[in-house]
Write a protein that holds these residues in place. Structure first.
Motif, PDB file in Angstrom:
ATOM      1  N   GLN A  77     -21.489  33.255 -26.215  1.00  0.00           N
ATOM      2  CA  GLN A  77     -21.285  32.114 -27.102  1.00  0.00           C
ATOM      3  C   GLN A  77     -22.473  31.168 -26.973  1.00  0.00           C
ATOM      4  O   GLN A  77     -22.705  30.603 -25.913  1.00  0.00           O
ATOM      5  CB  GLN A  77     -19.993  31.383 -26.737  1.00  0.00           C
ATOM      6  CG  GLN A  77     -19.723  30.132 -27.551  1.00  0.00           C
ATOM      7  CD  GLN A  77     -19.383  30.430 -28.997  1.00  0.00           C
ATOM      8  OE1 GLN A  77     -18.579  31.308 -29.280  1.00  0.00           O
ATOM      9  NE2 GLN A  77     -19.998  29.698 -29.916  1.00  0.00           N
ATOM     10  N   GLY A  78     -23.255  31.033 -28.049  1.00  0.00           N
ATOM     11  CA  GLY A  78     -24.407  30.142 -28.016  1.00  0.00           C
ATOM     12  C   GLY A  78     -23.994  28.692 -27.919  1.00  0.00           C
ATOM     13  O   GLY A  78     -23.078  28.248 -28.617  1.00  0.00           O
ATOM     14  N   LEU A  79     -24.668  27.930 -27.079  1.00  0.00           N
ATOM     15  CA  LEU A  79     -24.310  26.534 -26.846  1.00  0.00           C
ATOM     16  C   LEU A  79     -25.278  25.538 -27.463  1.00  0.00           C
ATOM     17  O   LEU A  79     -24.988  24.344 -27.493  1.00  0.00           O
ATOM     18  CB  LEU A  79     -24.197  26.268 -25.337  1.00  0.00           C
ATOM     19  CG  LEU A  79     -23.153  27.106 -24.581  1.00  0.00           C
ATOM     20  CD1 LEU A  79     -23.176  26.760 -23.104  1.00  0.00           C
ATOM     21  CD2 LEU A  79     -21.759  26.895 -25.161  1.00  0.00           C
ATOM     22  N   ILE A  80     -26.431  26.013 -27.934  1.00  0.00           N
ATOM     23  CA  ILE A  80     -27.397  25.086 -28.519  1.00  0.00           C
ATOM     24  C   ILE A  80     -27.792  25.568 -29.917  1.00  0.00           C
ATOM     25  O   ILE A  80     -27.641  26.742 -30.268  1.00  0.00           O
ATOM     26  CB  ILE A  80     -28.655  24.941 -27.643  1.00  0.00           C
ATOM     27  CG1 ILE A  80     -29.446  26.255 -27.591  1.00  0.00           C
ATOM     28  CG2 ILE A  80     -28.307  24.481 -26.243  1.00  0.00           C
ATOM     29  CD1 ILE A  80     -30.782  26.121 -26.893  1.00  0.00           C
ATOM     30  N   ASP A  81     -28.293  24.633 -30.715  1.00  0.00           N
ATOM     31  CA  ASP A  81     -28.787  24.943 -32.055  1.00  0.00           C
ATOM     32  C   ASP A  81     -30.173  25.570 -31.936  1.00  0.00           C
ATOM     33  O   ASP A  81     -31.103  24.964 -31.403  1.00  0.00           O
ATOM     34  CB  ASP A  81     -28.848  23.653 -32.875  1.00  0.00           C
ATOM     35  CG  ASP A  81     -29.385  23.862 -34.282  1.00  0.00           C
ATOM     36  OD1 ASP A  81     -29.573  25.025 -34.685  1.00  0.00           O
ATOM     37  OD2 ASP A  81     -29.636  22.853 -34.966  1.00  0.00           O
ATOM     38  N   VAL A  82     -30.309  26.814 -32.405  1.00  0.00           N
ATOM     39  CA  VAL A  82     -31.584  27.523 -32.255  1.00  0.00           C
ATOM     40  C   VAL A  82     -32.493  27.334 -33.462  1.00  0.00           C
ATOM     41  O   VAL A  82     -33.631  27.817 -33.463  1.00  0.00           O
ATOM     42  CB  VAL A  82     -31.355  29.032 -32.011  1.00  0.00           C
ATOM     43  CG1 VAL A  82     -30.588  29.248 -30.721  1.00  0.00           C
ATOM     44  CG2 VAL A  82     -30.652  29.684 -33.195  1.00  0.00           C
ATOM     45  N   SER A  83     -32.025  26.675 -34.508  1.00  0.00           N
ATOM     46  CA  SER A  83     -32.879  26.481 -35.685  1.00  0.00           C
ATOM     47  C   SER A  83     -33.977  25.467 -35.378  1.00  0.00           C
ATOM     48  O   SER A  83     -33.745  24.432 -34.764  1.00  0.00           O
ATOM     49  CB  SER A  83     -32.040  26.006 -36.877  1.00  0.00           C
ATOM     50  OG  SER A  83     -31.365  24.802 -36.561  1.00  0.00           O
TER      51      SER A  83
END
Length: 254
Positions: A216-222
């Motif tokens: 589950q990704g926890l940060i915005d990668v954009s």
């Protein structure tokens, strides 16, 4: 007659001289049996075969097949439905068992993430992002000393972006890409990894592992730091990398 009387009297008197008597015990045994012997006072030692031995360390390789979920948007900022594409990867794993039930595990895994979608201009695009993922996991086992061991794992994961690409599958003039879609991804990702698996000891020092791993990704990668023009738009907006993987691997136990 007098002599006979003296002999009979002596036969009764002599065995009881000084008030002591003599007793004779006869032990008989059945044919084919042996006489019982006194039980040994030495305690029976526990058989060493009853103790489960296990290897505390292991080092191995692992292959993964991964599906990913990313939020993709169109030029009008609306969210676009995407189709899953299976991405493949693999890497190495090293672990240590503190006991038969608790251990830690670190991995270095290369993963190729991919999705397919069609934007408002009906152009089909393939989105690909590759990561070098480094999870550090707490592993809970049913019993690593057994031939079959069920385990669950949880822990943080650091991801390092090693490349990204956005390709169009349409080449017809009517679907020409007049507005440029920009795929910009941050150099690092951070997430929460979890999973469940089964280990099979196929040899005294070799185990086969299969299972499921989710992140589950926890940060915005954009990343919107790149210079763009009026004809450019970012396709990632507030996107978190969520992955769902099946894995198989071999590990040498020591």
């Amino acid at each position: 007659m007098k002599k006979l009387f003296l002999i009979l009297a002596a036969s009764f008197i002599l065995p009881n001289v000084n008030g002591q008597s003599t007793t004779t015990t006869t032990t008989t045994t059945e044919p084919g049996t042996t006489p019982a012997t006194e039980a040994s006072s030495t305690p029976v030692q526990e058989s060493s075969s009853a103790k489960h031995e296990y290897k505390k360390g292991y080092l191995g390789v692992r292959a993964l097949a991964t599906l990913t979920s990313l939020r993709v948007r169109s030029i009008d900022n609306s969210t676009i439905a995407t189709d899953f594409i299976v991405g493949y990867g693999g890497g190495g794993v090293i672990g240590f068992n503190f006991s038969k039930n608790i251990g830690v595990q670190a991995e270095i895994l290369y993963s190729m993430l991919a999705q397919k979608y069609k934007d408002k201009s009906e152009i089909e695009r393939n989105l690909k992002i590759s990561y070098l993922n480094i999870p550090l996991l707490l592993v809970l086992n049913t019993d690593v000393s057994r031939v079959v061991n069920l385990n669950v794992c949880v822990g943080p994961q650091l991801g390092i972006n090693t490349g990204s690409s956005l390709n169009s599958e349409s080449s017809t003039p009517e679907n020409a890409d007049t507005v440029h879609a920009v795929l910009a991804v941050k150099t690092a990702d951070f997430g929460f990894a979890y999973g469940i698996g089964v280990d099979f000891m196929i040899a005294p020092s070799l185990k086969l592992s299969i299972g499921y791993r989710g992140v589950q990704g926890l940060i915005d990668v954009s990343d919107k730091s790149e210079n763009t023009t009026n004809n450019d738009y970012y396709i990632l907006d507030r996107a978190h990398v969520n992955t769902y993987s099946g894995y198989a691997g071999l590990a040498f136990c020591f």
